[in-house]
Design an enzyme around this catalytic site. Structure first.
Site, short mmCIF file in Angstrom:
data_model
loop_
_atom_site.label_atom_id
_atom_site.label_comp_id
_atom_site.label_asym_id
_atom_site.label_seq_id
_atom_site.Cartn_x
_atom_site.Cartn_y
_atom_site.Cartn_z
N TYR A 154 0.83 -1.21 0.00
CA TYR A 154 0.00 0.00 0.00
C TYR A 154 0.86 1.26 0.00
O TYR A 154 1.02 1.92 1.02
CB TYR A 154 -0.89 -0.05 1.26
CG TYR A 154 -2.01 0.98 1.31
CD1 TYR A 154 -2.88 1.16 0.25
CD2 TYR A 154 -2.22 1.75 2.46
CE1 TYR A 154 -3.91 2.07 0.32
CE2 TYR A 154 -3.26 2.67 2.54
CZ TYR A 154 -4.10 2.83 1.47
OH TYR A 154 -5.13 3.73 1.53
N ARG A 179 -1.40 7.91 -3.92
CA ARG A 179 -2.33 6.98 -3.27
C ARG A 179 -3.61 7.67 -2.81
O ARG A 179 -3.58 8.83 -2.43
CB ARG A 179 -1.61 6.36 -2.06
CG ARG A 179 -2.32 5.16 -1.49
CD ARG A 179 -1.52 4.56 -0.37
NE ARG A 179 -1.63 5.35 0.85
CZ ARG A 179 -0.87 5.15 1.94
NH1 ARG A 179 0.06 4.22 1.93
NH2 ARG A 179 -1.05 5.88 3.01
N ASP A 180 -4.68 6.89 -2.82
CA ASP A 180 -5.99 7.36 -2.32
C ASP A 180 -6.44 8.60 -3.09
O ASP A 180 -6.85 9.61 -2.51
CB ASP A 180 -5.86 7.66 -0.81
CG ASP A 180 -7.20 7.58 -0.09
OD1 ASP A 180 -8.12 6.94 -0.62
OD2 ASP A 180 -7.33 8.16 1.00
N SER A 206 -6.23 8.81 3.43
CA SER A 206 -5.09 7.88 3.38
C SER A 206 -4.07 8.26 2.32
O SER A 206 -3.34 7.42 1.82
CB SER A 206 -5.60 6.46 3.13
OG SER A 206 -6.16 5.94 4.31
N ASP A 263 -8.12 0.15 -3.05
CA ASP A 263 -8.83 1.27 -3.69
C ASP A 263 -8.25 1.75 -5.02
O ASP A 263 -8.92 2.46 -5.76
CB ASP A 263 -8.91 2.51 -2.77
CG ASP A 263 -9.80 2.27 -1.57
OD1 ASP A 263 -10.43 1.19 -1.51
OD2 ASP A 263 -9.87 3.15 -0.69
N ASP A 287 -9.95 5.08 10.25
CA ASP A 287 -10.02 5.27 8.79
C ASP A 287 -9.53 6.65 8.37
O ASP A 287 -9.22 6.86 7.20
CB ASP A 287 -11.47 5.13 8.31
CG ASP A 287 -12.00 3.72 8.51
OD1 ASP A 287 -11.25 2.77 8.29
OD2 ASP A 287 -13.18 3.58 8.90
C1 BGC Z 1 -4.24 3.76 6.49
C2 BGC Z 1 -2.93 3.04 6.67
C3 BGC Z 1 -3.09 1.97 7.73
C4 BGC Z 1 -4.24 1.05 7.38
C5 BGC Z 1 -4.50 0.02 8.44
C6 BGC Z 1 -5.33 2.78 6.18
O1 BGC Z 1 -6.54 3.43 6.15
O2 BGC Z 1 -4.12 4.72 5.47
O3 BGC Z 1 -1.95 3.97 7.06
O4 BGC Z 1 -1.91 1.23 7.83
O5 BGC Z 1 -5.41 1.80 7.19
O6 BGC Z 1 -5.03 0.58 9.58
#
Ligand code: BGC
Length: 497
Positions: A215, A220-221, A227, A268, A452
């Site tokens: 990830y 990203r996102d 995120s 995503d 989140d």
């Molecule tokens: C976050 C990450 C995190 C993951 C697990 C995601 O929404 O962006 O940084 O590691 O959730 O909690």
């Protein structure tokens, strides 16, 4: 201790030994060696004599005399008290750095990199190449993430209700995924947990499966803010993604080849390529990197026989509509071909989302905005057909059930941030639904209790969805611990904990 056998000529004043020892609280120093001659044994332990005084002979592991095993794999200090340093393994306390404990006799290979976040630092023996065959989740013990266990322990320490504490304790028995969400976290977590899982596999003779989330794509996102990652959508950050992230992952996985591994790939990202290119400039900026990034990582990581990959497909209320599914067939088959000869096992759905597995109250109509797939089960049934018609050869699924046991209070199923009414869903398991042979597993990809996204409107990554009426507030940054959300998830667990 034994008043009945008092030594006559004892120096009454027992000096304080520097190292903690089980006999010290009883008023006797610790013998200088675990090999001291045993003069007497009682319920407290083995006693020797030194300098004319009783001394407690340290057991092979100091925590054993307190009724707890010695840590075999972890050096993650979760708690420290007068007895020593405590870790957690298989849901139970264990003593760290006992006379022979802590790393099971292996010599640390990289002690400098121990950032005290848990895991095995030694060099476990790597066996013969493991090759997945059939369902990558079937037949293994699922690895328990020491970091999550420590998060849960810290959460329990904040609870007063004993029934809630009991529920939280049970969480330590279930596996969830380890998110490699930055280059730094990947460097901290990947090798450490691979080694820990391998050491456990060697010790138990049973294969131990570890699930990681890849990830860190540039940009990203792209359709949300909560995120957003460290790498931006530009060529030099894409080079970093390849060389400092994917290549490093490849190197470690190539070396640790005798254990099963699953990768959940870039949550995503491809779903945004299906629905958000036209309306979101940031997604257009990311497109090249999402597509080339997938081609790059599938070629490399999809070539490893012990690694099974699942590409993220959003969830039922994202790609479930007929037109979205049709577009998805094209996007995903193109991406998979672009990574050839690397292989993809299948697709991960509902990652970090709340969509129930089954919701018999809903069917296609105005309430679902004419989505024919209003729950995860119907979504995967439909996607199975869509992807097969699109010519994709390997069509299997996993579904994230860490937070979908209870219908949340969201007014629209597109709401995704820290929903109130959250409840844990089905426990991680291979082949969970009979008659659905293409569903490899229910698994907990998003660790329940990790936020989140922040609800702080002044934060750089504040996303409006995290300020919605049905989002729990105040919430910390994505990935940070969110006690209230965790507690609600435990209370609403379905099936109950
Ligand atoms: C976050 C990450 C995190 C993951 C697990 C995601 O929404 O962006 O940084 O590691 O959730 O909690």
């Amino acid at each position: 201790m034994k008043a009945s056998i008092a030594l006559t000529a004892i120096a009454a004043l027992a000096a304080k030994a520097s190292a903690a020892c089980w006999s010290e609280p009883l008023g006797y120093r610790c013998c200088s060696s675990p090999n001291a001659q045993v003069i007497y044994t009682d319920n407290d332990g083995k006693w020797g004599v030194e300098n004319n005084d009783w001394c407690g002979i340290p057991s092979a592991c100091w925590s054993e005399s307190l009724g707890y095993p010695c840590c075999k794999y972890t050096s993650d200090v979760v708690y420290t008290d007068n007895d020593g340093k405590w870790g957690v393994e298989n849901g139970d306390w264990c003593g760290i750095n006992g006379t022979s404990g802590g790393n099971n006799g292996y010599t640390p290979s990289n002690p400098g990199n121990n950032n005290n976040q848990g895991g095995y630092e030694g060099e476990p023996t790597i066996g013969a190449q493991y090759t997945h065959s059939g369902n990558p989740f079937a037949g293994h013990k699922f690895f328990l993430n020491p970091y999550y266990t420590a998060e849960v322990d810290a959460a329990i320490a904040q609870m007063s209700s004993s029934s809630l504490k009991q529920k939280a304790e049970k969480m330590k028995e279930y596996s969830n995924a380890i998110w490699l969400d930055t280059i730094e976290n990947m460097n901290s977590w990947l090798l450490r947990n691979l080694k820990t899982a391998l050491a456990e596999q060697n010790e138990t003779g049973k294969t131990v499966l570890t699930v990681f989330v890849v990830y860190d794509l540039p940009g990203r996102d792209c359709h949300a803010l909560a995120s957003n990652g460290e790498l931006l959508a530009n060529d030099s950050d894409f080079d970093r993604y390849k060389t400092e992230y994917i290549d490093v992952i490849e190197g470690h996985l190539k070396k640790y080849k005798s254990q099963p591994v699953v990768l959940v790939v870039e949550p995503d990202s491809l779903a945004n390529m299906v629905t958000n290119l036209e309306n979101t400039p940031a997604c257009r900026d990311s497109e090249k990197y999402y597509m080339d990034g997938h081609a790059y990582l599938i070629k490399k990581l999809g070539a490893l026989p012990h690694v099974a990959m699942y590409l993220d497909i959003g969830h039922a209320f994202w790609l479930g509509w007929d037109d979205n599914r049709e577009k998805a067939g094209k996007v995903y088959s193109k991406v998979i071909s672009s990574g050839s000869p690397g292989k993809v096992r299948g697709f991960a759905s509902n990652v970090a989302n709340y969509t129930p597995w089954e919701d018999p109250t809903l069917s296609r109509g105005p309430d679902t905005e004419w989505n024919p797939c209003p729950d995860e089960k119907r979504y995967l049934e439909a996607m199975y057909k869509t992807f097969q018609s699109a010519g994709i050869k390997s069509v299997y699924f996993i579904d994230d059930t860490s937070r979908n046991g209870h219908k949340t209070d969201r007014t629209h199923p597109g709401e995704w941030c820290n929903q109130t009414g959250v409840g844990i869903g089905a426990r991680p398991a291979a082949n969970p639904i009979s008659g659905m042979s293409y569903l490899d597993a229910f698994y907990w990809v998003k660790p329940l209790g990790e936020s989140d996204g922040t609800s702080d409107e002044s934060a750089k990554r504040f996303d409006g969805y995290c300020g919605h009426a049905t989002a729990m507030k105040p919430a910390p940054e994505a990935g940070q611990w969110f006690q209230k959300h965790f507690e609600q998830g435990l209370e609403n667990a379905n099936p109950p904990l």
